[in-house]
Design a protein around this motif. Sequence first.
Motif, PDB file in Angstrom:
ATOM      1  N   VAL A   1      33.907  20.559  37.231  1.00 33.31           N
ATOM      2  CA  VAL A   1      34.126  21.523  38.332  1.00 33.31           C
ATOM      3  C   VAL A   1      35.292  22.127  38.080  1.00 33.31           C
ATOM      4  N   PRO A   2      35.429  23.592  38.402  1.00 34.96           N
ATOM      5  CA  PRO A   2      36.649  24.237  38.439  1.00 34.96           C
ATOM      6  C   PRO A   2      37.710  23.939  39.487  1.00 34.96           C
ATOM      7  N   VAL A   3      38.944  23.815  38.928  1.00 37.33           N
ATOM      8  CA  VAL A   3      40.262  23.758  39.933  1.00 37.33           C
ATOM      9  C   VAL A   3      41.128  24.888  39.906  1.00 37.33           C
ATOM     10  N   ILE A   4      41.034  25.551  40.721  1.00 35.83           N
ATOM     11  CA  ILE A   4      42.066  26.970  40.677  1.00 35.83           C
ATOM     12  C   ILE A   4      43.521  26.396  41.384  1.00 35.83           C
ATOM     13  N   THR A   5      44.658  26.767  40.796  1.00 36.73           N
ATOM     14  CA  THR A   5      45.877  26.869  41.313  1.00 36.73           C
ATOM     15  C   THR A   5      46.286  28.321  42.202  1.00 36.73           C
ATOM     16  N   ALA A   6      46.625  28.078  43.478  1.00 34.42           N
ATOM     17  CA  ALA A   6      46.828  29.072  44.218  1.00 34.42           C
ATOM     18  C   ALA A   6      48.194  29.640  44.380  1.00 34.42           C
ATOM     19  N   ALA A   7      49.143  28.832  43.695  1.00 35.23           N
ATOM     20  CA  ALA A   7      50.623  29.233  43.446  1.00 35.23           C
ATOM     21  C   ALA A   7      50.711  30.594  43.031  1.00 35.23           C
ATOM     22  N   GLY A   8      51.508  31.318  43.825  1.00 40.59           N
ATOM     23  CA  GLY A   8      51.919  32.601  43.345  1.00 40.59           C
ATOM     24  C   GLY A   8      50.716  33.950  43.233  1.00 40.59           C
TER      25      GLY A   8
ATOM     26  N   SER B   1      47.492  36.019  45.037  1.00 46.00           N
ATOM     27  CA  SER B   1      46.808  36.643  46.378  1.00 46.00           C
ATOM     28  C   SER B   1      45.644  35.883  46.694  1.00 46.00           C
ATOM     29  N   PRO B   2      45.183  35.689  47.797  1.00 42.30           N
ATOM     30  CA  PRO B   2      43.892  35.328  48.349  1.00 42.30           C
ATOM     31  C   PRO B   2      42.778  35.953  47.620  1.00 42.30           C
ATOM     32  N   GLU B   3      42.851  37.286  47.440  1.00 39.94           N
ATOM     33  CA  GLU B   3      41.770  38.126  46.770  1.00 39.94           C
ATOM     34  C   GLU B   3      41.661  37.797  45.203  1.00 39.94           C
ATOM     35  N   SER B   4      42.894  37.385  44.710  1.00 46.97           N
ATOM     36  CA  SER B   4      42.826  37.270  43.199  1.00 46.97           C
ATOM     37  C   SER B   4      41.995  35.858  43.144  1.00 46.97           C
ATOM     38  N   ILE B   5      42.342  34.917  44.071  1.00 45.67           N
ATOM     39  CA  ILE B   5      41.683  33.763  44.085  1.00 45.67           C
ATOM     40  C   ILE B   5      40.130  33.718  44.110  1.00 45.67           C
ATOM     41  N   VAL B   6      39.723  34.702  45.231  1.00 40.12           N
ATOM     42  CA  VAL B   6      38.190  34.704  45.320  1.00 40.12           C
ATOM     43  C   VAL B   6      37.749  35.310  44.142  1.00 40.12           C
ATOM     44  N   GLU B   7      38.286  36.510  43.609  1.00 38.95           N
ATOM     45  CA  GLU B   7      37.671  37.095  42.285  1.00 38.95           C
ATOM     46  C   GLU B   7      37.610  36.072  41.328  1.00 38.95           C
ATOM     47  N   GLU B   8      38.622  35.009  41.025  1.00 35.86           N
ATOM     48  CA  GLU B   8      38.408  34.160  39.930  1.00 35.86           C
ATOM     49  C   GLU B   8      37.165  33.179  40.399  1.00 35.86           C
ATOM     50  N   ILE B   9      36.866  32.814  41.424  1.00 32.06           N
ATOM     51  CA  ILE B   9      35.910  31.979  41.848  1.00 32.06           C
ATOM     52  C   ILE B   9      34.545  32.706  41.767  1.00 32.06           C
ATOM     53  N   ARG B  10      34.537  33.815  42.038  1.00 27.39           N
ATOM     54  CA  ARG B  10      33.202  34.853  41.853  1.00 27.39           C
ATOM     55  C   ARG B  10      32.775  34.849  40.381  1.00 27.39           C
ATOM     56  N   ASN B  11      33.891  35.095  39.464  1.00 28.51           N
ATOM     57  CA  ASN B  11      33.678  35.198  38.040  1.00 28.51           C
ATOM     58  C   ASN B  11      33.283  33.734  37.441  1.00 28.51           C
ATOM     59  N   THR B  12      34.040  32.717  37.861  1.00 31.03           N
ATOM     60  CA  THR B  12      33.764  31.320  37.482  1.00 31.03           C
ATOM     61  C   THR B  12      32.570  30.986  37.740  1.00 31.03           C
ATOM     62  N   LEU B  13      32.108  30.983  38.990  1.00 32.38           N
ATOM     63  CA  LEU B  13      30.825  30.516  39.513  1.00 32.38           C
ATOM     64  C   LEU B  13      29.649  31.358  39.312  1.00 32.38           C
ATOM     65  N   ALA B  14      29.799  32.689  38.722  1.00 28.34           N
ATOM     66  CA  ALA B  14      28.823  33.453  38.531  1.00 28.34           C
ATOM     67  C   ALA B  14      27.431  33.073  37.714  1.00 28.34           C
TER      68      ALA B  14
END
Length: 82
Positions: free
Chosen positions: A60-67, A69-82
């Motif tokens: 299960v992916p664990v993404i660190t939000a430190a530093g 933007s919310p948009e970059s986190i959403v983009e990483e989740i999109r790419n990771t879970l695609a």
Amino acid sequence: MRRTLTVAVEEGLTPVTEALKADGYHVVGLAQGLNLGADCFVVTGLNQDFLGMSQASGTVPVITAAGRSPESIVEEIRNTLA
């Protein structure tokens, strides 16, 4: 029809929670995410071993939000879970 993906977000990351909801994700807290088997976790980065997750199988992916933007986190989740 595609199932709604569940993302567990650490408390205090309200902008991330709002961005994920706007993008169509089901957002829950960390404890609920562990119980539900969330598809991804977003943490502040202050506690890398939240709820013992470093002992998890690593599937299960664990993404660190430190530093980030919310948009970059959403983009990483999109790419990771695609």
